[in-house]
Design a protein around this motif. Structure first.
Motif, PDB file in Angstrom:
ATOM      1  N   VAL A 155      20.087   1.318  57.605  1.00  0.00           N
ATOM      2  CA  VAL A 155      21.328   0.700  58.090  1.00  0.00           C
ATOM      3  C   VAL A 155      22.012   1.722  58.999  1.00  0.00           C
ATOM      4  CG1 VAL A 155      23.563  -0.284  57.417  1.00  0.00           C
ATOM      5  CG2 VAL A 155      21.549  -0.598  55.933  1.00  0.00           C
ATOM      6  N   PRO A 156      22.208   1.386  60.280  1.00  0.00           N
ATOM      7  CA  PRO A 156      22.723   2.409  61.218  1.00  0.00           C
ATOM      8  C   PRO A 156      23.971   3.143  60.728  1.00  0.00           C
ATOM      9  CG  PRO A 156      21.994   0.485  62.436  1.00  0.00           C
ATOM     10  CD  PRO A 156      21.864   0.131  60.974  1.00  0.00           C
ATOM     11  N   ARG A 157      24.910   2.416  60.097  1.00  0.00           N
ATOM     12  CA  ARG A 157      26.147   3.092  59.655  1.00  0.00           C
ATOM     13  C   ARG A 157      25.890   4.117  58.550  1.00  0.00           C
ATOM     14  NH1 ARG A 157      31.326  -0.385  58.436  1.00  0.00           N
ATOM     15  NH2 ARG A 157      29.960  -2.066  57.680  1.00  0.00           N
ATOM     16  N   ALA A 158      24.758   3.990  57.818  1.00  0.00           N
ATOM     17  CA  ALA A 158      24.467   4.921  56.721  1.00  0.00           C
ATOM     18  C   ALA A 158      23.434   5.969  57.113  1.00  0.00           C
ATOM     19  CB  ALA A 158      23.976   4.151  55.498  1.00  0.00           C
ATOM     20  N   ALA A 159      22.968   5.911  58.360  1.00  0.00           N
ATOM     21  CA  ALA A 159      21.814   6.724  58.758  1.00  0.00           C
ATOM     22  C   ALA A 159      22.050   8.228  58.593  1.00  0.00           C
ATOM     23  CB  ALA A 159      21.435   6.405  60.207  1.00  0.00           C
ATOM     24  N   ARG A 160      23.290   8.654  58.720  1.00  0.00           N
ATOM     25  CA  ARG A 160      23.538  10.092  58.709  1.00  0.00           C
ATOM     26  C   ARG A 160      23.873  10.640  57.314  1.00  0.00           C
ATOM     27  NH1 ARG A 160      24.113  13.193  62.844  1.00  0.00           N
ATOM     28  NH2 ARG A 160      23.543  12.385  64.891  1.00  0.00           N
ATOM     29  N   THR A 161      23.794   9.784  56.303  1.00  0.00           N
ATOM     30  CA  THR A 161      24.049  10.258  54.939  1.00  0.00           C
ATOM     31  C   THR A 161      22.748  10.797  54.337  1.00  0.00           C
ATOM     32  OG1 THR A 161      23.903   7.932  54.274  1.00  0.00           O
ATOM     33  CG2 THR A 161      26.094   8.853  54.527  1.00  0.00           C
ATOM     34  N   LEU A 162      22.847  11.438  53.169  1.00  0.00           N
ATOM     35  CA  LEU A 162      21.723  12.239  52.660  1.00  0.00           C
ATOM     36  C   LEU A 162      20.854  11.474  51.653  1.00  0.00           C
ATOM     37  CD1 LEU A 162      23.682  15.593  52.061  1.00  0.00           C
ATOM     38  CD2 LEU A 162      22.293  14.957  54.047  1.00  0.00           C
ATOM     39  N   HIS A 163      19.557  11.833  51.643  1.00  0.00           N
ATOM     40  CA  HIS A 163      18.587  11.186  50.757  1.00  0.00           C
ATOM     41  C   HIS A 163      19.066  11.147  49.298  1.00  0.00           C
ATOM     42  CE1 HIS A 163      14.777  10.177  48.849  1.00  0.00           C
ATOM     43  NE2 HIS A 163      14.879  11.262  48.113  1.00  0.00           N
ATOM     44  N   GLY A 164      19.551  12.272  48.803  1.00  0.00           N
ATOM     45  CA  GLY A 164      19.972  12.325  47.404  1.00  0.00           C
ATOM     46  C   GLY A 164      21.143  11.390  47.120  1.00  0.00           C
ATOM     47  N   GLU A 165      21.998  11.198  48.125  1.00  0.00           N
ATOM     48  CA  GLU A 165      23.108  10.245  47.983  1.00  0.00           C
ATOM     49  C   GLU A 165      22.559   8.821  47.890  1.00  0.00           C
ATOM     50  OE1 GLU A 165      26.235  13.022  50.581  1.00  0.00           O
ATOM     51  OE2 GLU A 165      25.153  11.394  51.568  1.00  0.00           O
ATOM     52  N   HIS A 166      21.525   8.541  48.691  1.00  0.00           N
ATOM     53  CA  HIS A 166      20.902   7.208  48.646  1.00  0.00           C
ATOM     54  C   HIS A 166      20.256   6.960  47.277  1.00  0.00           C
ATOM     55  CE1 HIS A 166      20.220   8.138  53.179  1.00  0.00           C
ATOM     56  NE2 HIS A 166      21.461   7.795  52.939  1.00  0.00           N
ATOM     57  N   VAL A 167      19.603   7.990  46.744  1.00  0.00           N
ATOM     58  CA  VAL A 167      18.921   7.837  45.449  1.00  0.00           C
ATOM     59  C   VAL A 167      19.952   7.589  44.343  1.00  0.00           C
ATOM     60  CG1 VAL A 167      17.432   8.939  43.735  1.00  0.00           C
ATOM     61  CG2 VAL A 167      16.988   9.284  46.178  1.00  0.00           C
ATOM     62  N   ALA A 168      21.073   8.325  44.392  1.00  0.00           N
ATOM     63  CA  ALA A 168      22.117   8.152  43.374  1.00  0.00           C
ATOM     64  C   ALA A 168      22.600   6.705  43.351  1.00  0.00           C
ATOM     65  CB  ALA A 168      23.285   9.103  43.653  1.00  0.00           C
ATOM     66  N   TYR A 169      22.833   6.140  44.548  1.00  0.00           N
ATOM     67  CA  TYR A 169      23.248   4.731  44.624  1.00  0.00           C
ATOM     68  C   TYR A 169      22.117   3.817  44.157  1.00  0.00           C
ATOM     69  CZ  TYR A 169      25.191   0.372  46.375  1.00  0.00           C
ATOM     70  OH  TYR A 169      25.674  -0.919  46.462  1.00  0.00           O
ATOM     71  N   GLY A 170      20.896   4.178  44.554  1.00  0.00           N
ATOM     72  CA  GLY A 170      19.725   3.388  44.160  1.00  0.00           C
ATOM     73  C   GLY A 170      19.574   3.317  42.651  1.00  0.00           C
ATOM     74  N   LEU A 171      19.960   4.391  41.963  1.00  0.00           N
ATOM     75  CA  LEU A 171      19.867   4.368  40.498  1.00  0.00           C
ATOM     76  C   LEU A 171      20.797   3.301  39.915  1.00  0.00           C
ATOM     77  CD1 LEU A 171      19.003   5.353  37.718  1.00  0.00           C
ATOM     78  CD2 LEU A 171      20.661   7.225  37.923  1.00  0.00           C
ATOM     79  N   LEU A 172      21.986   3.164  40.489  1.00  0.00           N
ATOM     80  CA  LEU A 172      22.922   2.128  39.996  1.00  0.00           C
ATOM     81  C   LEU A 172      22.293   0.745  40.155  1.00  0.00           C
ATOM     82  CD1 LEU A 172      26.248   3.531  41.555  1.00  0.00           C
ATOM     83  CD2 LEU A 172      25.393   3.859  39.225  1.00  0.00           C
TER      84      LEU A 172
ATOM     85  N   GLN B 150      29.640   3.314  45.887  1.00  0.00           N
ATOM     86  CA  GLN B 150      29.714   2.048  46.620  1.00  0.00           C
ATOM     87  C   GLN B 150      29.177   2.240  48.032  1.00  0.00           C
ATOM     88  OE1 GLN B 150      33.995   0.908  46.147  1.00  0.00           O
ATOM     89  NE2 GLN B 150      33.051  -0.874  45.164  1.00  0.00           N
ATOM     90  N   LEU B 151      28.797   1.140  48.680  1.00  0.00           N
ATOM     91  CA  LEU B 151      28.290   1.227  50.053  1.00  0.00           C
ATOM     92  C   LEU B 151      29.355   1.798  50.989  1.00  0.00           C
ATOM     93  CD1 LEU B 151      26.255  -2.112  50.322  1.00  0.00           C
ATOM     94  CD2 LEU B 151      25.363   0.214  50.036  1.00  0.00           C
ATOM     95  N   ALA B 152      30.619   1.595  50.671  1.00  0.00           N
ATOM     96  CA  ALA B 152      31.691   2.157  51.503  1.00  0.00           C
ATOM     97  C   ALA B 152      31.596   3.682  51.570  1.00  0.00           C
ATOM     98  CB  ALA B 152      33.050   1.738  50.955  1.00  0.00           C
ATOM     99  N   ASP B 153      31.054   4.294  50.526  1.00  0.00           N
ATOM    100  CA  ASP B 153      30.909   5.755  50.515  1.00  0.00           C
ATOM    101  C   ASP B 153      29.877   6.237  51.543  1.00  0.00           C
ATOM    102  OD1 ASP B 153      32.798   5.973  48.485  1.00  0.00           O
ATOM    103  OD2 ASP B 153      31.286   5.759  46.908  1.00  0.00           O
ATOM    104  N   PHE B 154      29.065   5.300  52.066  1.00  0.00           N
ATOM    105  CA  PHE B 154      28.100   5.638  53.120  1.00  0.00           C
ATOM    106  C   PHE B 154      28.633   5.247  54.502  1.00  0.00           C
ATOM    107  CE2 PHE B 154      25.760   4.957  49.208  1.00  0.00           C
ATOM    108  CZ  PHE B 154      24.973   6.077  49.140  1.00  0.00           C
ATOM    109  N   GLY B 155      29.909   4.984  54.580  1.00  0.00           N
ATOM    110  CA  GLY B 155      30.500   4.538  55.847  1.00  0.00           C
ATOM    111  C   GLY B 155      30.397   3.042  56.038  1.00  0.00           C
ATOM    112  N   MET B 156      29.850   2.323  55.023  1.00  0.00           N
ATOM    113  CA  MET B 156      29.648   0.874  55.170  1.00  0.00           C
ATOM    114  C   MET B 156      30.823   0.105  54.564  1.00  0.00           C
ATOM    115  SD  MET B 156      25.577   0.755  54.316  1.00  0.00           S
ATOM    116  CE  MET B 156      25.444  -1.023  54.245  1.00  0.00           C
ATOM    117  N   THR B 157      32.047   0.406  55.041  1.00  0.00           N
ATOM    118  CA  THR B 157      33.194  -0.365  54.568  1.00  0.00           C
ATOM    119  C   THR B 157      33.061  -1.787  55.116  1.00  0.00           C
ATOM    120  OG1 THR B 157      34.284   0.774  56.390  1.00  0.00           O
ATOM    121  CG2 THR B 157      35.009   1.356  54.192  1.00  0.00           C
ATOM    122  N   ASP B 158      33.421  -2.763  54.306  1.00  0.00           N
ATOM    123  CA  ASP B 158      33.270  -4.178  54.696  1.00  0.00           C
ATOM    124  C   ASP B 158      31.868  -4.450  55.226  1.00  0.00           C
ATOM    125  OD1 ASP B 158      35.978  -4.584  54.042  1.00  0.00           O
ATOM    126  OD2 ASP B 158      36.575  -3.856  56.026  1.00  0.00           O
ATOM    127  N   TRP B 159      30.869  -4.050  54.438  1.00  0.00           N
ATOM    128  CA  TRP B 159      29.479  -4.244  54.877  1.00  0.00           C
ATOM    129  C   TRP B 159      29.179  -5.721  55.124  1.00  0.00           C
ATOM    130  CZ3 TRP B 159      27.090  -7.227  51.173  1.00  0.00           C
ATOM    131  CH2 TRP B 159      27.646  -7.183  49.887  1.00  0.00           C
TER     132      TRP B 159
END
Ligand SMILES: [Zn+2]
Length: 395
Positions: free
Chosen positions: A300-317, A345-354
């Motif tokens: 997702v372009p808005r989340a592209a610059r966030t980190l792998h470990g952050e993605h995994v943490a959300y993925g665990l939820l 939340q997705l907003a934490d990846f810059g995806m506010t109002d996804w």
């Protein structure tokens, strides 16, 4: 994504030494009910242990090559020089431009061959380590891993994530064995931006649940076998160490205690979990939904610059929702995330109002990950979407 496994090493060019495996198929030798366990040969961790790099490397070769980037060369060049000088071990140092690509690996390997290199040391973040691993693979030498941040599983893993010039993942190469030595100077890790340490926790905290999911589904580990008891036990220990030590370890890092050279048991315990046990957990017990979501989120372009470990943490939820874990259990974990600063939340990846389009992109790409199949029930894209919607209501 295609998984590529190096079959032989030595004189061949990197491009010649790979063979394709269809990631959707179980490797043939899984049928033999083998148990294969992979791990690093030696692991050294503690504040100031970079000074021991030369001596520890001297056991592995006479002509070391350090692979790092220009910024780290400027920051740590003197410490590297002092460590190798103390061991009376001359060394070469080459820098890479910042991305792990085939041309970069081939060019460094060609220089390494000319220099007669017989051991490669990767020094830096995941990209530097993976570039170094690629050079070691091409030259057929042992590999020494010296991480300067603890954000991913790159230091202790045998996997090498290779990208193209557009920073898109193109293939995963595998070293024939894990790094011969991983040397973690916790004072260096403690001075790096805290966000990297948090990402490392995110990449590690999922491993217990992913290991259990793979085990229940009877699916394969990266070694191509069913999950091992060792892998499950290690993934469990990884989780326990994080829950018991992350909060005080982060407080110690923020207070600058470790950077002053003090040994802090909480940080040392946390790093054992996030640098060593996390990797041993997934290599010997497997990856599941958390990492499938982590494949989708950065697309997702808005989340592209966030980190792998952050993605995994959300993925665990998302995984815990799909497992229908009790709400109280998930809310307790969310409290822990908030306490240390992991995304909830997705907003934490810059995806506010996804948007629905973004949810489509995320889940369509997650469905492409082989990890999505390592789950007790067969999942489809709508099930991933429904689980993400539920995570979004938890916050
Ligand atoms: Zn990971």
């Amino acid at each position: 994504m295609a998984t590529i496994v190096a079959s032989t090493v030595g004189e061949l060019k990197l491009t010649d030494i790979v063979s394709l495996i269809n990631p959707g198929q179980k490797p043939a030798f899984m049928k033999n009910n083998l148990r294969i366990i992979s791990a690093v040969s030696r692991y050294i961790q503690g504040p100031g242990c970079l000074s021991q790099l030369g001596e520890a490397t001297a056991d592995l070769g006479k002509k070391p090559l350090v692979v790092t980037d220009e910024i780290l060369k400027d920051l740590f060049g003197d410490q590297l020089e002092a460590s190798f000088r103390a061991a009376s071990l001359p060394y070469n140092l080459l820098t890479f431009p910042g991305e792990v690509t085939r041309p970069t690996i081939d060019a460094l390997a060609a220089q390494g061959k000319t220099l007669g290199i017989d051991v490669v040391v990767g020094f830096g973040g995941g990209k530097a380590l993976d570039t170094g691993k690629g050079v070691a693979l091409a030259l057929g030498t042992p590999f020494v891993s010296v991480p300067t941040i603890a954000a991913t599983d790159a230091p202790a893993s045998l996997a090498i994530a290779v990208y193209n010039d557009h920073h898109l993942l193109t293939e995963i190469l595998l070293l024939p064995r894990n790094p011969e030595l991983v040397l973690v100077d916790s004072a260096i890790i403690a001075k790096a931006p805290l966000r990297f340490l948090l990402a490392g926790i995110g990449d590690a905290i999922s491993k217990k649940f992913e290991a259990e999911a793979v085990h229940k589904a009877g699916r394969e580990t990266p070694n191509g076998t069913r999950s091992t008891r060792t892998g499950l036990a290690i993934a469990n220990a990884c989780y326990d160490l994080i829950r018991n030590h992350a909060v005080p370890a982060i407080a110690a890092v923020q207070a600058g205690q470790v950077a002053n050279g003090e040994v802090n048991d909480d940080l040392e315990s946390l790093l054992e979990a996030t640098v060593l046990l996390s990797t041993m957990g997934f290599e010997n017990a497997g990856l599941s939904i958390s990492h499938a979501i982590a494949k989708g989120l950065p697309m997702v372009p808005r989340a592209a610059r966030t980190l792998h470990g952050e993605h995994v943490a959300y993925g665990l939820l998302v995984q815990l929702i799909l497992e229908e874990r009790p709400r109280e259990f998930i809310l307790e974990l969310l409290d822990f995330y908030r306490q240390i600063g992991l995304p909830t939340q997705l907003a934490d990846f810059g995806m506010t109002d996804w948007t629905e389009d973004e949810l489509d992109t995320l889940t369509a790409n997650a469905m492409l990950s082989p990890s999505v199949k390592r789950f007790v029930v067969e999942l489809d894209q709508d099930m991933l979407k429904a689980a993400i919607r539920q995570v979004e209501t938890l916050g």
